[in-house]
Design a protein around this motif. Structure first.
Motif, PDB file in Angstrom:
ATOM      1  N   ALA A 190       0.750  -1.093   0.106  1.00 49.56           N
ATOM      2  CA  ALA A 190      -0.222   0.031  -0.074  1.00 49.56           C
ATOM      3  C   ALA A 190       0.852   1.108   0.006  1.00 49.56           C
ATOM      4  O   ALA A 190       0.495   2.121  -0.760  1.00 49.56           O
ATOM      5  CB  ALA A 190      -0.937   0.075   1.362  1.00 49.56           C
ATOM      6  N   ASN A 213       1.408   4.135  -3.237  1.00 51.45           N
ATOM      7  CA  ASN A 213       1.074   5.480  -3.207  1.00 51.45           C
ATOM      8  C   ASN A 213       2.490   6.197  -2.762  1.00 51.45           C
ATOM      9  O   ASN A 213       2.703   7.116  -1.901  1.00 51.45           O
ATOM     10  CB  ASN A 213       0.100   5.808  -1.824  1.00 51.45           C
ATOM     11  CG  ASN A 213      -1.128   5.103  -2.065  1.00 51.45           C
ATOM     12  OD1 ASN A 213      -2.096   5.906  -2.720  1.00 51.45           O
ATOM     13  ND2 ASN A 213      -1.467   4.114  -1.753  1.00 51.45           N
ATOM     14  N   GLN A 240      -6.307   5.449   6.596  1.00 51.32           N
ATOM     15  CA  GLN A 240      -6.061   5.117   5.084  1.00 51.32           C
ATOM     16  C   GLN A 240      -5.329   3.874   4.904  1.00 51.32           C
ATOM     17  O   GLN A 240      -5.986   3.082   4.309  1.00 51.32           O
ATOM     18  CB  GLN A 240      -5.269   6.235   4.616  1.00 51.32           C
ATOM     19  CG  GLN A 240      -6.024   7.612   4.109  1.00 51.32           C
ATOM     20  CD  GLN A 240      -5.264   8.536   3.621  1.00 51.32           C
ATOM     21  OE1 GLN A 240      -4.266   8.800   3.976  1.00 51.32           O
ATOM     22  NE2 GLN A 240      -5.884   9.259   2.501  1.00 51.32           N
ATOM     23  N   GLY A 296      -7.521   1.235   6.358  1.00 50.43           N
ATOM     24  CA  GLY A 296      -8.543   0.634   5.476  1.00 50.43           C
ATOM     25  C   GLY A 296      -8.144  -0.042   3.815  1.00 50.43           C
ATOM     26  O   GLY A 296      -9.031  -0.637   3.369  1.00 50.43           O
ATOM     27  N   MET A 297      -6.854   0.346   3.643  1.00 48.94           N
ATOM     28  CA  MET A 297      -6.522  -0.535   2.548  1.00 48.94           C
ATOM     29  C   MET A 297      -6.128  -1.958   2.687  1.00 48.94           C
ATOM     30  O   MET A 297      -6.473  -2.808   1.708  1.00 48.94           O
ATOM     31  CB  MET A 297      -5.171   0.346   2.021  1.00 48.94           C
ATOM     32  CG  MET A 297      -5.426   1.806   1.398  1.00 48.94           C
ATOM     33  SD  MET A 297      -3.901   2.578   1.003  1.00 48.94           S
ATOM     34  CE  MET A 297      -4.471   4.145   0.433  1.00 48.94           C
ATOM     35  N   ASP A 340     -10.499  -5.036   5.396  1.00 51.82           N
ATOM     36  CA  ASP A 340     -11.606  -4.614   4.904  1.00 51.82           C
ATOM     37  C   ASP A 340     -12.460  -4.587   6.095  1.00 51.82           C
ATOM     38  O   ASP A 340     -13.506  -3.771   6.140  1.00 51.82           O
ATOM     39  CB  ASP A 340     -12.329  -5.956   4.047  1.00 51.82           C
ATOM     40  CG  ASP A 340     -11.880  -5.660   2.702  1.00 51.82           C
ATOM     41  OD1 ASP A 340     -11.410  -4.521   2.293  1.00 51.82           O
ATOM     42  OD2 ASP A 340     -11.862  -6.829   2.046  1.00 51.82           O
ATOM     43  N   SER A 349      -7.951  -7.750  -0.431  1.00 55.15           N
ATOM     44  CA  SER A 349      -8.911  -6.726   0.217  1.00 55.15           C
ATOM     45  C   SER A 349      -9.605  -5.942  -0.777  1.00 55.15           C
ATOM     46  O   SER A 349      -9.094  -5.941  -1.949  1.00 55.15           O
ATOM     47  CB  SER A 349      -7.923  -5.478   1.210  1.00 55.15           C
ATOM     48  OG  SER A 349      -7.382  -4.648   0.294  1.00 55.15           O
ATOM     49  N   TYR A 384      -9.410  -2.895  -1.692  1.00 55.78           N
ATOM     50  CA  TYR A 384      -8.637  -1.885  -1.896  1.00 55.78           C
ATOM     51  C   TYR A 384      -7.458  -2.745  -3.017  1.00 55.78           C
ATOM     52  O   TYR A 384      -7.312  -2.298  -4.291  1.00 55.78           O
ATOM     53  CB  TYR A 384      -7.838  -1.244  -1.124  1.00 55.78           C
ATOM     54  CG  TYR A 384      -6.505  -0.645  -1.506  1.00 55.78           C
ATOM     55  CD1 TYR A 384      -6.653   0.698  -2.111  1.00 55.78           C
ATOM     56  CD2 TYR A 384      -5.062  -0.870  -1.510  1.00 55.78           C
ATOM     57  CE1 TYR A 384      -5.556   1.595  -2.360  1.00 55.78           C
ATOM     58  CE2 TYR A 384      -4.095  -0.015  -1.878  1.00 55.78           C
ATOM     59  CZ  TYR A 384      -4.507   1.059  -2.292  1.00 55.78           C
ATOM     60  OH  TYR A 384      -3.463   1.993  -3.111  1.00 55.78           O
ATOM     61  N   PHE A 385      -7.007  -3.702  -2.731  1.00 54.73           N
ATOM     62  CA  PHE A 385      -6.041  -4.621  -3.700  1.00 54.73           C
ATOM     63  C   PHE A 385      -6.449  -5.098  -4.634  1.00 54.73           C
ATOM     64  O   PHE A 385      -6.040  -5.025  -5.955  1.00 54.73           O
ATOM     65  CB  PHE A 385      -5.167  -5.594  -2.748  1.00 54.73           C
ATOM     66  CG  PHE A 385      -4.256  -5.020  -1.890  1.00 54.73           C
ATOM     67  CD1 PHE A 385      -3.117  -4.016  -2.266  1.00 54.73           C
ATOM     68  CD2 PHE A 385      -4.274  -5.009  -0.509  1.00 54.73           C
ATOM     69  CE1 PHE A 385      -2.371  -3.505  -1.452  1.00 54.73           C
ATOM     70  CE2 PHE A 385      -3.404  -4.505   0.310  1.00 54.73           C
ATOM     71  CZ  PHE A 385      -2.263  -3.736  -0.023  1.00 54.73           C
ATOM     72  N   ASP A 386      -8.049  -5.578  -4.557  1.00 51.21           N
ATOM     73  CA  ASP A 386      -8.804  -6.017  -5.932  1.00 51.21           C
ATOM     74  C   ASP A 386      -8.869  -4.808  -6.827  1.00 51.21           C
ATOM     75  O   ASP A 386      -8.516  -5.287  -7.892  1.00 51.21           O
ATOM     76  CB  ASP A 386     -10.078  -6.326  -5.324  1.00 51.21           C
ATOM     77  CG  ASP A 386     -10.002  -7.902  -4.581  1.00 51.21           C
ATOM     78  OD1 ASP A 386      -9.086  -8.587  -4.502  1.00 51.21           O
ATOM     79  OD2 ASP A 386     -10.906  -8.164  -3.732  1.00 51.21           O
ATOM     80  N   ALA A 387      -9.175  -3.647  -6.194  1.00 56.96           N
ATOM     81  CA  ALA A 387      -9.212  -2.506  -7.501  1.00 56.96           C
ATOM     82  C   ALA A 387      -8.007  -2.193  -7.767  1.00 56.96           C
ATOM     83  O   ALA A 387      -7.907  -1.910  -9.140  1.00 56.96           O
ATOM     84  CB  ALA A 387     -10.047  -1.319  -6.713  1.00 56.96           C
ATOM     85  N   GLN A 388      -7.021  -2.364  -7.205  1.00 50.36           N
ATOM     86  CA  GLN A 388      -5.530  -1.972  -7.711  1.00 50.36           C
ATOM     87  C   GLN A 388      -5.263  -3.032  -8.611  1.00 50.36           C
ATOM     88  O   GLN A 388      -4.525  -2.537  -9.636  1.00 50.36           O
ATOM     89  CB  GLN A 388      -4.452  -1.860  -6.680  1.00 50.36           C
ATOM     90  CG  GLN A 388      -4.760  -0.720  -5.589  1.00 50.36           C
ATOM     91  CD  GLN A 388      -4.615   0.640  -6.451  1.00 50.36           C
ATOM     92  OE1 GLN A 388      -3.481   0.711  -7.080  1.00 50.36           O
ATOM     93  NE2 GLN A 388      -5.343   1.507  -6.266  1.00 50.36           N
TER      94      GLN A 388
END
Length: 505
Positions: free
Chosen positions: A26, A30, A39, A42-43, A46, A99, A101-105
């Protein structure tokens, strides 16, 4: 960007449990951005529990200890790392991390990989590689259009048209859609016979085999690119040569081509380089449109006016500017100021210019000569070439001739004029007060110019004299020391002293 792993000197580093690797991932995703505790939590989680805060602090501590090179900083309840991120396109992105976040990334990185791969395929237009890519991603229209283009350019017009009908049938059957604009455009171009390869400019001037020095400036430029680099310095200091050397070092990073421009209508020349003749309207906007998604290296030599290059930088491409004056009004430019070479670099360049044996035979005279030339590359090259053409001459003889020439009251000899050419060109750009000021102090062989003394000598207002001196400093003919005092370089004194003798004869 497959599994999160790290190596140091070929040895893999143990990065700890999955969630510790997720925290590291993460932070890296970033890069350079401060992430707060909330933040990061949350990343990585879940559905975090109250213990997540303590777990995060523990993971950060272990990452900092394991990878001190990351310079992981804590500030205002958050964390930041700075690193160079490279995707080697092996394996699933962020493999093993789970998570939202990682699925979206993963989706974002997958799309980026596809685009990058298709950018490479567009440059190469290899039919076999395109056929493999199309087979793997049959509903993507861009590679289909590239394959049609590649087939046509290989003389396989029938196959290209047949491919269009195949993909049209597939899109209608699978998605209920007609082909998009890119496929239709290539189809029409094939039918009309006006499909050509995109122009790939290769305009960099040749690199010089005897290039010497400037290691620090080159390193700073390499760190800055693809940002905009500006090179400033007096005429004859080697700005163009340095820009060319940097360009050749990095041209492999800009596969869409290299463009070299010298002139006032920069946007027009950039458009001509990519095949746009006689453009109308806002040329800068048209260039940005043509360069979108491309990686060009643009070298603009001898920029006279900031307006000619403003608004031409584009994401992914790089610009290297050379200008006598530093253009302060241009935003986002990393400026490199160059003058004479270092003592070691100047000796090395002189040895290359007319031979190490002869240069080393007169070390003291060589130092005197280089100091007289302010260790500037252009005059060193000229005097070295002159000595090389006169095998019986020594450096001492060249120094004696320079002394005689400085006392001449008629025409400047051609060899000397060639050595002085950059400063003669610089003189033509000076105002009359600037020219008189330089020649006055050059005639006196003054090393330091004091603004109060200059005002007394000229009878002009001190404020006006300060403006004249600052203007001369802006083109590097004098060097600011402290407020009101300037150094007059030895070579400038010599050249303008000769010009004074010539103009008063």
């Amino acid at each position: 960007m497959g599994p999160v792993r790290a190596w140091r000197d070929e040895e893999e580093i143990e990065l700890g449990p999955r969630q510790q690797r997720a925290v590291l991932a993460a932070l890296l995703l970033n890069n350079g951005i401060r992430l707060s505790n909330d933040q990061l939590i949350g990343m990585v989680w879940d559905d975090p529990t109250p213990s997540a805060v303590m777990a995060l602090r523990t993971y950060v501590y272990k990452i900092r200890k394991t990878l001190p090179e990351l310079n992981l900083k804590s500030r205002d309840g958050g964390y930041t790392v700075r690193a160079e991120i490279v995707d080697d396109c092996r394996g699933e992105p962020l493999e093993g991390l789970r998570s939202a976040y990682f699925d979206a990334q993963r989706v974002r990185l997958g799309d980026s990989r596809l685009k990058a791969r298709e950018d490479c395929l567009e440059r190469e237009l290899d039919v076999l590689e395109l056929q493999k890519h199309v087979a793997a991603f049959p509903l993507r229209e861009r590679p289909r259009a590239l394959l049609m283009r590649a087939l046509y350019l290989e003389g396989r017009q029938g196959e290209a048209l047949d491919h269009f009908h195949q993909v049209r049938a597939l899109l209608i059957e699978e998605l209920g859609l007609e082909p998009g604009p890119e496929l239709r455009k290539v189809h029409a171009q094939i039918l009309n016979g006006d499909l050509t390869l995109p122009r790939r400019p290769e305009q960099l001037v040749p690199d010089l085999i005897d290039f010497t020095g400037r290691a620090e400036e080159i390193a700073q430029a390499l760190r800055t690119l693809p940002g905009t680099v500006g090179i400033t310095g007096m005429r004859g200091s080697g700005k163009t040569v340095l820009a060319t050397r940097i360009g050749h070092l990095v041209k492999g990073r800009f596969p869409d081509g290299q463009i070299f421009v010298r002139g006032r209508d920069v946007a027009n020349e950039l458009l001509r380089a990519v095949g746009v003749e006689n453009p109308v309207g806002d040329k800068a906007a048209l260039w940005r449109e043509k360069a979108r998604g491309k990686r060009f290296l643009v070298v603009v030599d001898d920029v006279q006016d900031a307006a000619t290059v403003r608004d031409l930088a584009t994401p992914g491409s790089a610009m290297i500017l050379t200008s006598v004056r530093r253009l302060h009004e241009l935003p986002g430019v990393t400026w490199l100021k160059i003058a004479g070479l270092t003592e070691r670099e100047a000796r090395e360049f002189l040895r290359k210019a007319f031979g190490p044996v002869r240069a080393d035979a007169e070390p003291e005279q060589a130092e005197v000569l280089l100091e007289r030339l302010s260790r500037l590359p252009h005059p060193i090259r000229v005097i070295g070439g002159k000595l090389s053409s006169r095998p019986g001459w020594t450096i001492e003889m060249a120094l004696l001739q320079m002394e005689r020439e400085s006392r001449l009251a008629d025409v400047i000899p051609s060899d000397c004029a060639a050595m002085m050419a950059p400063l003669i060109a610089a003189e033509k750009q000076l105002s009359e007060p600037e020219r008189r000021m330089l020649m006055c102090f050059a005639r006196q062989d003054a090393e330091v110019i004091d603004s109060r003394k200059a005002a007394e000598m000229s009878g002009a207002d001190a404020g006006e004299i300060e403006l004249v001196l600052e203007s001369l400093a802006g083109v590097h003919l004098i060097e600011p020391l402290v407020l009101g005092r300037y150094r007059l370089p030895r070579f400038v004194r010599f050249c303008f002293g000769l010009r004074t003798a010539e103009l008063t004869s």
